[in-house]
Scaffold this active site. Structure first.
Site, PDB file in Angstrom:
ATOM      1  N   HIS A 272       0.801  -1.204  -0.004  1.00 20.91           N
ATOM      2  CA  HIS A 272       0.164   0.230   0.002  1.00 20.91           C
ATOM      3  C   HIS A 272       0.725   1.162   0.080  1.00 20.91           C
ATOM      4  O   HIS A 272       0.599   2.451  -0.136  1.00 20.91           O
ATOM      5  CB  HIS A 272      -0.846  -0.040   1.213  1.00 20.91           C
ATOM      6  CG  HIS A 272      -1.973   1.015   1.229  1.00 20.91           C
ATOM      7  ND1 HIS A 272      -1.850   2.205   0.496  1.00 20.91           N
ATOM      8  CD2 HIS A 272      -3.241   0.974   2.131  1.00 20.91           C
ATOM      9  CE1 HIS A 272      -3.163   2.842   0.925  1.00 20.91           C
ATOM     10  NE2 HIS A 272      -3.648   2.218   1.644  1.00 20.91           N
ATOM     11  N   CYS A 273       2.379   0.997   0.354  1.00 19.02           N
ATOM     12  CA  CYS A 273       2.967   2.359   0.333  1.00 19.02           C
ATOM     13  C   CYS A 273       3.803   2.676  -0.607  1.00 19.02           C
ATOM     14  O   CYS A 273       3.967   3.772  -1.346  1.00 19.02           O
ATOM     15  CB  CYS A 273       3.619   2.197   1.701  1.00 19.02           C
ATOM     16  SG  CYS A 273       2.643   1.898   3.298  1.00 19.02           S
ATOM     17  N   ILE A 274       4.880   1.756  -0.870  1.00 20.14           N
ATOM     18  CA  ILE A 274       6.245   2.176  -1.697  1.00 20.14           C
ATOM     19  C   ILE A 274       5.720   2.402  -3.285  1.00 20.14           C
ATOM     20  O   ILE A 274       6.181   3.299  -3.625  1.00 20.14           O
ATOM     21  CB  ILE A 274       7.226   1.001  -1.556  1.00 20.14           C
ATOM     22  CG1 ILE A 274       7.431   0.670  -0.241  1.00 20.14           C
ATOM     23  CG2 ILE A 274       8.493   1.785  -2.369  1.00 20.14           C
ATOM     24  CD1 ILE A 274       8.072   1.597   0.743  1.00 20.14           C
ATOM     25  N   ASP A 277       3.031   6.026  -2.390  1.00 17.68           N
ATOM     26  CA  ASP A 277       3.401   7.425  -1.743  1.00 17.68           C
ATOM     27  C   ASP A 277       4.179   8.290  -2.313  1.00 17.68           C
ATOM     28  O   ASP A 277       4.065   9.306  -2.247  1.00 17.68           O
ATOM     29  CB  ASP A 277       3.826   7.114  -0.378  1.00 17.68           C
ATOM     30  CG  ASP A 277       2.875   6.250   0.583  1.00 17.68           C
ATOM     31  OD1 ASP A 277       1.730   6.121   0.346  1.00 17.68           O
ATOM     32  OD2 ASP A 277       3.376   5.314   1.552  1.00 17.68           O
TER      33      ASP A 277
END
Ligand SMILES: NC(=O)c1ccc[n+]([C@@H]2O[C@H](COP(=O)([O-])OP(=O)(O)OC[C@H]3O[C@@H](n4cnc5c(N)ncnc54)[C@H](O)[C@@H]3O)[C@@H](O)[C@H]2O)c1
Length: 439
Positions: A272-274, A277
């Site tokens: 969900h992040c790298i 974001d």
């Protein structure tokens, strides 16, 4: 209730903590505050999650159902979908998703919707903290105006801060309690309260001068990972042509006691992040007529990795006089990383779709994901197949996409006809590895 009343309640652990968004971030945070002695009221728009939590069940692998059941029984935790109850907690922590739109722009709809429901219930003396990862400026420019629209003033009537979540699901050496918590706020009163709140539950608090610094800090951490992963992914392609094993190079370089941190290549970015974001920052940079070339380049390299892996599979099959079309391929590991049950943005999903598009018959095994859930942009409608010496021998190629610890790699290497290993998962295998191709 004024600032000192709220501070007293926080320090006496009498404050009711509200957590909005009970997912991979919200649930561990709930556990942390309960463990510290607070009562927590959880909010989510997903009624099925509320029902399961109140029945003492978990839907996240590393949060045991027994823990939820005990907290519910002791009346230290309950969950609700009723937004009117947002006026009950003294502190509200927002942990809702921050995805990208189809056009790869920040999708703040969840943050906006949450801010609006809080605003409708906001009362004097509440502290609101945003934890969702986002670009610098979101708390002040997006959340604050919505909260103040009802007439209450920040720093006087209510308090607002940003504190990034740094959860790393599946990790056992660091927990929500032990990972230092960066806290930035709209003003000094908000900062004091937010630092006090987290300080009751988390070992080390790192106060910074503003929400923007805290927001930028989280993005920097993720950009750093994204860029360094792209670097080793690019070097993997070069070293492969040069006949050098990139994993051996990295493990040798990692012996340097300073100035080098090991990052590892893989079949593409997931989670969900790298993969997401950094693009929040790229989007915001345009407002300042700036470009974020490292982010763009890293994105380009990392998103090309599944294509590279598919080529390696096709080449390896070709060596064995087999076309990709019609070949039976087993993908090992659907989760985006080792030992988790989360397949958001997982490169395995892209690999399966790309292999199928080229005519391969694809199946998967993942001990953590027994059937594929429907995702925002994908619906594979697949079930995990069983793994045995016989089943392994039935595939033309076994593609290791995620290096789960549960796999018996000796068995895989011994029985599969051909293995394409994107994670160096077979490194420790003692049997002959003539059938293993690294990718
Ligand atoms: N998962 C991670 O490892 C991780 C790590 C660090 C930061 N983050 C960030 O934390 C945030 C949350 O991520 P997550 O992985 O927990 O997401 P998640 O999808 O697991 O959980 C989010 C929850 O919010 C709920 N929700 C959505 N809209 C809501 C609303 N209006 N009101 C109440 N609930 C609502 C959803 O139903 C869901 O249960 C994101 O910004 C993410 O980037 C995630």
């Amino acid at each position: 209730m004024g600032q000192s009343d709220l501070l007293g309640k926080i320090e006496g652990k009498q404050a009711l903590v509200g957590i909005i968004g009970l997912g991979y971030v919200g649930l561990p945070l709930m556990r942390t505050f309960c463990k510290a002695g607070f009562r927590v009221l959880g909010f989510d728009v997903d009624a099925s999650k509320i029902e399961r939590l109140n029945a003492g069940k978990s839907y996240i692998q590393h949060i045991p159902g027994k823990l939820i059941a005990d907290l519910v029984k002791q009346k230290r935790f309950s969950a609700t979908a009723d937004p009117q109850r947002l006026s009950e907690p003294d502190c509200l922590i927002i942990c809702v998703p921050t995805p990208l739109t189809r056009m790869r722009e920040p999708d703040l709809t969840y943050i906006h919707a949450t801010a609006r429901t809080i605003a409708a219930a906001l009362r004097k003396g509440q502290l609101v903290v945003l934890e969702s990862t986002t670009y610098p400026g979101t708390t002040r420019e997006e959340v604050l105006p919505i909260l103040e629209a009802g007439g209450l003033k920040v720093e006087q009537d209510f308090y607002l801060a940003f504190s990034p979540e740094r959860e790393d699901p599946g990790r056992t050496d660091h927990t929500t309690e032990t990972i230092p918590k960066v806290v930035g706020s709209i003003g000094p009163a908000s900062g004091k309260l937010a630092v006090a709140l987290y300080g009751q539950a988390i070992a080390r608090i790192v106060p910074v001068s503003s929400c923007e610094v805290a927001e930028a800090c989280k993005i920097l951490e993720n950009v750093y990972r994204c860029v360094n992963i792209a670097l080793v992914n690019e070097l993997k392609l070069l070293f492969d042509r040069m006949g050098i094993d990139v994993w051996e190079v990295i493990s040798a370089a990692a012996t340097k006691p300073f100035g080098f941190q090991a990052f590892y290549p893989g079949p593409g970015l997931g989670g969900h992040c790298i993969p997401i974001d950094p693009f929040y920052l790229s989007w915001k940079a345009k407002q300042y007529e700036s470009s974020t070339r490292f982010i763009e380049l890293a994105g380009e390299i990392n998103t090309a990795m599944p294509e590279y892996v598919v080529h390696r599979v096709a080449d390896a099959l070709n060596e064995r006089s087999k076309p990709l079309k019609g070949s039976k391929i087993l993908v090992l590991g659907l989760a985006y990383k080792k030992d988790v049950d989360d397949m958001r943005e997982s490169p395995s999903v892209h690999l399966i779709e790309m292999l199928r598009a080229r005519g391969a018959e694809v199946e998967y095994n993942d001990p953590h994901i027994l059937r594929t859930p429907r995702q925002r942009e994908h619906d594979l409608k697949m079930k995990s197949v069983t793994l045995s010496p016989e089943s392994l021998a039935g595939y033309d190629c076994v593609l290791i996409a995620t290096d789960h610890s549960a796999y018996d790699y000796e068995m895989v290497v011994k029985h599969a006809r051909l293995i394409v290993d994107t994670r160096n998962a077979t490194a420790g295998v003692k049997a002959s590895k003539r059938n293993v191709v690294k990718a």
